[in-house]
Design a protein around this motif. Structure first.
Motif, PDB file in Angstrom:
ATOM      1  N   ASP A   1      46.779  25.939  21.555  1.00 30.18           N
ATOM      2  CA  ASP A   1      45.613  25.275  22.444  1.00 30.18           C
ATOM      3  C   ASP A   1      46.122  24.675  23.692  1.00 30.18           C
ATOM      4  O   ASP A   1      45.807  24.781  24.879  1.00 30.18           O
ATOM      5  N   GLY A   2      46.947  23.579  23.514  1.00 35.36           N
ATOM      6  CA  GLY A   2      47.550  22.833  24.619  1.00 35.36           C
ATOM      7  C   GLY A   2      48.457  23.779  25.290  1.00 35.36           C
ATOM      8  O   GLY A   2      48.324  23.693  26.567  1.00 35.36           O
ATOM      9  N   ASN A   3      49.284  24.709  24.925  1.00 37.26           N
ATOM     10  CA  ASN A   3      50.176  25.536  25.663  1.00 37.26           C
ATOM     11  C   ASN A   3      49.321  26.816  26.421  1.00 37.26           C
ATOM     12  O   ASN A   3      49.440  27.002  27.566  1.00 37.26           O
ATOM     13  N   CYS A   4      47.976  27.131  25.768  1.00 36.00           N
ATOM     14  CA  CYS A   4      47.232  27.881  26.279  1.00 36.00           C
ATOM     15  C   CYS A   4      46.778  27.388  27.753  1.00 36.00           C
ATOM     16  O   CYS A   4      46.465  28.137  28.578  1.00 36.00           O
ATOM     17  N   ALA A   5      46.155  26.142  27.345  1.00 37.63           N
ATOM     18  CA  ALA A   5      45.547  25.276  28.776  1.00 37.63           C
ATOM     19  C   ALA A   5      46.643  25.421  29.778  1.00 37.63           C
ATOM     20  O   ALA A   5      46.112  25.764  31.104  1.00 37.63           O
TER      21      ALA A   5
ATOM     22  N   MET B   1      55.795  23.655  35.529  1.00 32.51           N
ATOM     23  CA  MET B   1      54.651  22.647  35.656  1.00 32.51           C
ATOM     24  C   MET B   1      54.559  22.041  34.111  1.00 32.51           C
ATOM     25  O   MET B   1      54.933  22.424  33.385  1.00 32.51           O
ATOM     26  N   VAL B   2      53.887  20.776  34.224  1.00 27.48           N
ATOM     27  CA  VAL B   2      53.505  20.191  32.871  1.00 27.48           C
ATOM     28  C   VAL B   2      51.861  20.043  32.997  1.00 27.48           C
ATOM     29  O   VAL B   2      51.395  19.690  34.169  1.00 27.48           O
TER      30      VAL B   2
ATOM     31  N   GLY C   1      49.603  18.008  25.709  1.00 31.68           N
ATOM     32  CA  GLY C   1      49.818  18.751  26.858  1.00 31.68           C
ATOM     33  C   GLY C   1      50.901  19.791  26.613  1.00 31.68           C
ATOM     34  O   GLY C   1      51.046  20.162  25.423  1.00 31.68           O
ATOM     35  N   ALA C   2      51.613  20.320  27.570  1.00 33.65           N
ATOM     36  CA  ALA C   2      52.336  21.505  27.450  1.00 33.65           C
ATOM     37  C   ALA C   2      53.625  21.374  28.555  1.00 33.65           C
ATOM     38  O   ALA C   2      53.294  20.798  29.673  1.00 33.65           O
TER      39      ALA C   2
END
Length: 311
Positions: free
Chosen positions: A123-127, A143-144, A154-155
């Protein structure tokens, strides 16, 4: 008409949407995350799948948008908590939905949804992918995403792709050590406004959530001022650590705090103080709020599906 079904699995609710390949949602809704186990989750997902192909209006969370009658679902994309292995469709680690772990989840969902291709992503990667595709980071390659809620997650995106790390746990920024207060190790996650509000109640006996703590600090409450300042300092230190490590183009800040327009300027002010009279001021990152909020996971899961070879 070909459409894609997207699920965002959360501890409280499962959001879903139906979209074309351009990210135009024509149906959206949610159902409560089942507590009974995986079979109940599959039943709910199947119910949504069947409903969106026959027409709207079959759930209590009524879909918004146009009529889905005649829709042909050609694939499903899932945003999931935990350490998602995108190759096997299994979820490692821990999350608020324990029964999704350690099973071939993508395969199980595909079987339940008439054998359509199913992809999964954290889900963090999806965001991050959602913001990269059509959100605040559109047009960038590096980007981060930093999401600040109860903890910090985060991702990392490098050259347009999510960097996952050896164990699929890259982007767990909340574990950064940002202080050794009183000889104790304090991680970045321990300074979120959720946790600072808990400390305020412990110190004063008065209840306050994060929003109220900001208001109390603005009004001059000494305990609130101290706790809010600790939050800003921890954010500044954590974000600088990210920038020192990755030298990224952009940091997108998500979570509840991103909705308050004063937060990012205050964080940047603390970062400028840290950089003052030093040699690393040139590393000051560009920080922007997320654009999609809690819809970013849906956009990102779809983007992952579209770029994984299923269209």
């Amino acid at each position: 008409m070909d459409r894609y079904l997207i699920f965002d699995l959360g501890g409280t609710s499962v959001k879903y949407a139906v979209s074309d390949k351009d990210g135009a949602f024509d149906t959206a809704g949610a159902f409560a995350t089942p507590r009974e186990g995986m079979e109940r989750m599959l039943e709910e997902m199947e119910r949504v799948y069947e409903a969106v192909q026959t027409g709207p209006g079959v759930t209590e969370a009524a879909p918004s948008g146009g009529d889905s009658c005649g829709t042909r679902i050609v694939g499903a994309a899932i945003s999931s908590p935990g350490a998602v292995d995108i190759r096997t469709g299994m979820v490692g680690g821990i999350s608020a939905i324990p029964y999704i772990h350690g099973i071939p989840l993508a395969e199980a969902v595909s079987r339940r949804l008439n054998g359509i291709p199913v992809t999964m992503e954290n889900d963090g990667n999806c965001a991050a992918l959602g913001e990269l595709w059509k959100g605040a980071a559109a047009g960038r390659r590096n980007m981060v995403s930093v999401v600040c809620g109860t903890g910090i997650g985060g991702a990392i995106v490098v050259d347009g792709r999510v960097y996952r790390g050896r164990t699929n746990n890259a982007g767990e920024f909340g574990n950064y050590l940002v202080n050794r207060e009183g000889g104790r190790k304090r991680t970045w996650s321990s300074y979120t406004m959720v946790n600072q509000a808990v400390r305020y109640e412990e110190r004063t006996g008065r209840h306050a959530d994060g929003r109220e703590l900001f208001r109390l600090a603005e009004a001059g409450d000494c305990d609130a001022v101290r706790l809010v300042e600790e939050f800003y300092e921890a954010m500044a230190v954590g974000l600088f650590q990210i920038q020192f490590t990755l030298d990224t183009e952009l940091i997108v800040l998500g979570g509840g705090i991103s909705e308050a327009p004063f937060v990012i300027p205050e964080i940047c002010q603390r970062m400028e103080r840290l950089a003052e009279n030093t040699e690393f001021g040139f590393l000051m990152p560009e920080i922007v709020p997320c654009r999609f909020g809690n819809k970013a996971n849906l956009y990102g899961a779809l983007y992952h599906h579209l770029t994984a070879g299923y269209v």
